[in-house]
Design a protein around this motif. Sequence first.
Motif, mmCIF file in Angstrom:
data_model
loop_
_atom_site.group_PDB
_atom_site.id
_atom_site.type_symbol
_atom_site.label_atom_id
_atom_site.label_comp_id
_atom_site.label_asym_id
_atom_site.label_seq_id
_atom_site.Cartn_x
_atom_site.Cartn_y
_atom_site.Cartn_z
ATOM 1 N N LEU A 61 0.816 -1.222 0.000
ATOM 2 C CA LEU A 61 0.000 0.000 0.000
ATOM 3 C C LEU A 61 0.843 1.263 0.000
ATOM 4 C CD1 LEU A 61 -2.779 -0.957 2.588
ATOM 5 C CD2 LEU A 61 -2.907 -1.030 0.086
ATOM 6 N N ALA A 62 2.165 1.112 -0.141
ATOM 7 C CA ALA A 62 3.059 2.273 -0.068
ATOM 8 C C ALA A 62 2.802 3.283 -1.185
ATOM 9 C CB ALA A 62 4.506 1.817 -0.095
ATOM 10 N N ASP A 63 2.208 2.835 -2.282
ATOM 11 C CA ASP A 63 1.885 3.740 -3.393
ATOM 12 C C ASP A 63 0.583 4.469 -3.047
ATOM 13 O OD1 ASP A 63 1.326 5.048 -5.746
ATOM 14 O OD2 ASP A 63 1.851 3.344 -7.027
ATOM 15 N N ALA A 64 0.713 5.654 -2.443
ATOM 16 C CA ALA A 64 -0.467 6.380 -1.967
ATOM 17 C C ALA A 64 -1.378 6.785 -3.118
ATOM 18 C CB ALA A 64 -0.040 7.615 -1.173
ATOM 19 N N ASP A 65 -0.814 7.118 -4.276
ATOM 20 C CA ASP A 65 -1.635 7.540 -5.411
ATOM 21 C C ASP A 65 -2.453 6.376 -5.964
ATOM 22 O OD1 ASP A 65 -0.746 10.161 -5.312
ATOM 23 O OD2 ASP A 65 0.989 9.747 -6.582
ATOM 24 N N ARG A 66 -1.858 5.210 -6.029
ATOM 25 C CA ARG A 66 -2.556 4.053 -6.591
ATOM 26 C C ARG A 66 -3.699 3.596 -5.693
ATOM 27 N NH1 ARG A 66 -1.945 -0.139 -10.170
ATOM 28 N NH2 ARG A 66 -2.581 -2.217 -9.485
ATOM 29 N N TYR A 67 -3.496 3.662 -4.390
ATOM 30 C CA TYR A 67 -4.481 3.151 -3.445
ATOM 31 C C TYR A 67 -5.256 4.268 -2.744
ATOM 32 C CZ TYR A 67 -2.211 -1.373 -4.052
ATOM 33 O OH TYR A 67 -1.725 -2.538 -4.587
ATOM 34 N N TRP A 68 -5.449 5.376 -3.426
ATOM 35 C CA TRP A 68 -6.107 6.509 -2.777
ATOM 36 C C TRP A 68 -7.546 6.171 -2.386
ATOM 37 C CZ3 TRP A 68 -10.546 8.889 -4.485
ATOM 38 C CH2 TRP A 68 -10.952 8.620 -5.790
ATOM 39 N N MET A 69 -8.224 5.296 -3.135
ATOM 40 C CA MET A 69 -9.600 4.939 -2.775
ATOM 41 C C MET A 69 -9.642 4.126 -1.495
ATOM 42 S SD MET A 69 -11.588 4.217 -6.390
ATOM 43 C CE MET A 69 -10.347 3.111 -7.071
ATOM 44 N N TYR A 70 -8.615 3.332 -1.241
ATOM 45 C CA TYR A 70 -8.561 2.592 0.015
ATOM 46 C C TYR A 70 -8.435 3.545 1.185
ATOM 47 C CZ TYR A 70 -7.031 -0.596 3.662
ATOM 48 O OH TYR A 70 -6.933 -1.299 4.833
ATOM 49 N N TRP A 71 -7.625 4.603 1.020
ATOM 50 C CA TRP A 71 -7.463 5.567 2.114
ATOM 51 C C TRP A 71 -8.707 6.430 2.276
ATOM 52 C CZ3 TRP A 71 -4.199 3.476 4.832
ATOM 53 C CH2 TRP A 71 -3.109 2.818 4.280
ATOM 54 N N MET A 72 -9.445 6.633 1.196
ATOM 55 C CA MET A 72 -10.740 7.304 1.321
ATOM 56 C C MET A 72 -11.709 6.427 2.107
ATOM 57 S SD MET A 72 -12.374 10.073 0.698
ATOM 58 C CE MET A 72 -11.600 10.911 -0.696
ATOM 59 N N CYS A 73 -11.659 5.115 1.854
ATOM 60 C CA CYS A 73 -12.469 4.159 2.615
ATOM 61 C C CYS A 73 -12.129 4.240 4.098
ATOM 62 C CB CYS A 73 -12.239 2.757 2.075
ATOM 63 S SG CYS A 73 -12.723 1.410 3.183
ATOM 64 N N GLU A 74 -10.829 4.258 4.419
ATOM 65 C CA GLU A 74 -10.397 4.335 5.803
ATOM 66 C C GLU A 74 -10.839 5.646 6.448
ATOM 67 O OE1 GLU A 74 -7.996 1.800 7.624
ATOM 68 O OE2 GLU A 74 -9.610 1.003 6.394
ATOM 69 N N ALA A 75 -10.762 6.739 5.696
ATOM 70 C CA ALA A 75 -11.164 8.043 6.239
ATOM 71 C C ALA A 75 -12.643 8.054 6.580
ATOM 72 C CB ALA A 75 -10.841 9.144 5.225
ATOM 73 N N PHE A 76 -13.483 7.500 5.707
ATOM 74 C CA PHE A 76 -14.913 7.416 5.996
ATOM 75 C C PHE A 76 -15.170 6.507 7.196
ATOM 76 C CE2 PHE A 76 -15.916 9.391 1.942
ATOM 77 C CZ PHE A 76 -17.136 10.002 2.209
ATOM 78 N N GLY A 77 -14.373 5.453 7.335
ATOM 79 C CA GLY A 77 -14.540 4.571 8.476
ATOM 80 C C GLY A 77 -14.257 5.276 9.794
ATOM 81 N N THR A 116 -27.368 13.134 13.940
ATOM 82 C CA THR A 116 -26.065 12.470 13.918
ATOM 83 C C THR A 116 -26.214 10.977 13.622
ATOM 84 O OG1 THR A 116 -26.175 12.298 16.345
ATOM 85 C CG2 THR A 116 -24.886 14.106 15.423
ATOM 86 N N SER A 117 -27.344 10.395 14.010
ATOM 87 C CA SER A 117 -27.590 8.986 13.685
ATOM 88 C C SER A 117 -27.700 8.799 12.179
ATOM 89 C CB SER A 117 -28.867 8.495 14.366
ATOM 90 O OG SER A 117 -28.736 8.507 15.765
ATOM 91 N N LEU A 118 -28.438 9.686 11.520
ATOM 92 C CA LEU A 118 -28.568 9.604 10.070
ATOM 93 C C LEU A 118 -27.222 9.823 9.381
ATOM 94 C CD1 LEU A 118 -31.912 11.583 9.582
ATOM 95 C CD2 LEU A 118 -31.568 9.102 9.516
ATOM 96 N N THR A 119 -26.440 10.774 9.887
ATOM 97 C CA THR A 119 -25.123 11.017 9.310
ATOM 98 C C THR A 119 -24.217 9.811 9.486
ATOM 99 O OG1 THR A 119 -25.307 13.393 9.753
ATOM 100 C CG2 THR A 119 -23.098 12.523 9.365
ATOM 101 N N THR A 120 -24.302 9.154 10.641
ATOM 102 C CA THR A 120 -23.482 7.970 10.898
ATOM 103 C C THR A 120 -23.773 6.872 9.889
ATOM 104 O OG1 THR A 120 -23.405 8.472 13.260
ATOM 105 C CG2 THR A 120 -22.883 6.224 12.601
ATOM 106 N N ILE A 121 -25.047 6.628 9.614
ATOM 107 C CA ILE A 121 -25.417 5.587 8.646
ATOM 108 C C ILE A 121 -24.859 5.936 7.266
ATOM 109 C CG2 ILE A 121 -27.353 4.499 7.454
ATOM 110 C CD1 ILE A 121 -28.965 4.795 10.026
ATOM 111 N N ALA A 122 -24.941 7.216 6.883
ATOM 112 C CA ALA A 122 -24.415 7.636 5.586
ATOM 113 C C ALA A 122 -22.896 7.462 5.521
ATOM 114 C CB ALA A 122 -24.788 9.097 5.332
ATOM 115 N N LEU A 123 -22.201 7.779 6.603
ATOM 116 C CA LEU A 123 -20.751 7.610 6.636
ATOM 117 C C LEU A 123 -20.362 6.135 6.568
ATOM 118 C CD1 LEU A 123 -19.846 10.251 9.371
ATOM 119 C CD2 LEU A 123 -19.371 10.423 6.913
ATOM 120 N N MET A 124 -21.138 5.283 7.212
ATOM 121 C CA MET A 124 -20.868 3.844 7.144
ATOM 122 C C MET A 124 -21.026 3.339 5.717
ATOM 123 S SD MET A 124 -22.817 2.638 10.645
ATOM 124 C CE MET A 124 -22.311 0.915 10.619
#
Length: 347
Positions: A61-77, A116-124
């Motif tokens: 995963l060291a290639d941050a540009d290639r795996y940017w969607m994975y880090w977006m997934c982690e950020a939403f998590g 905040t409950s509705l926002t949590t579901i959307a973030l999940m």
Amino acid sequence: MSDVQKICQPQWFDFLAFRQDLRAALADATAALVITLVIFVWLYRRIDSGVSMTLQVMPMLADADRYWMYWMCEAFGWSALLWAWITVMLGLLRSSRRLGWLPVSVARIEKWHRTTSLTTIALMFGHAFWLFAEFVRENEDRRGWGGRTWSAFVDTFVPGAYASGTGKVAIFIGLLAFYLAIPLGLAFYARRSIGARTWRVLHASILVVYVLSVWHTLLYGTNVWYDGWFRTSVWLLQLPVAALLLTRLLAPARRPGQRRLDLLGRAVARSCAAATIVMVLAVAASGRDGGRTLGVGGAGLNVTRTMVWIGLLVFIAAVTAFVYRAQRIAPARQTRAEREEIESSPR
């Protein structure tokens, strides 16, 4: 049936209140998206500079540009977990006796809890979607977009389908939290149909969703592997949740039942909340929570999918039993306060 009768007839789901809460949640969701982007930039820069402990486990995963969607997934998590913590805290405040030091009204706290409950579901959902998008990108060996998309969908959204490494349990637990959060969180808008007592049973059980979310993150989230101080900080955030839960059990907002089963249930719940506080303090002091340890090779999983399935069945059976009991006593023992609670939804 005339138009007037259709308008006057109560709906099984309060779509009007739901739409109002969705509109009210726009500001809350905007703040959540901003924080998600900040987390994404932080995660991306840690990978790009090579300081993230995640690279100790998954160096590819060291290639941050290639795996940017994975880090977006982690950020939403991470933002989903933060908002889950906020909404659980607000819910426990709302359901406890009025605390004199609170600067806002109970109605305001309840409004914040719903939005905040509705926002949590959307973030999940955002967390799962970006993992799905990353899987679509990775499935380059499959023929056609149809095969790539279907395989990614199964791995991401079908419980127990992902079969690689810790993900075969981690993704499973996360999906259970997501799928349980939707009906249990939205049960508020159907409480006129199902009854106040039944709704309270369903809504109280959503604490299990929060526990699953924390478990999913702490034991299997790649961004906390080996990062001891960060992992410990997340554990410490569970202290106010356990303390508020204990306060809620010791001083509930409404008069609790005095039947033998009610007394036994409160005793067990209080003991569990107190034990949680002791456990969190012990974990924070020792730094050992069952997660990965630096320098130790990958050990086998302590939890299997079979165990998780059994736990889910036990949870469903317990909730069903409590709902059945609530339905049995509700018609004869519904108090005036409960009837007013059902009719006092926001409009």
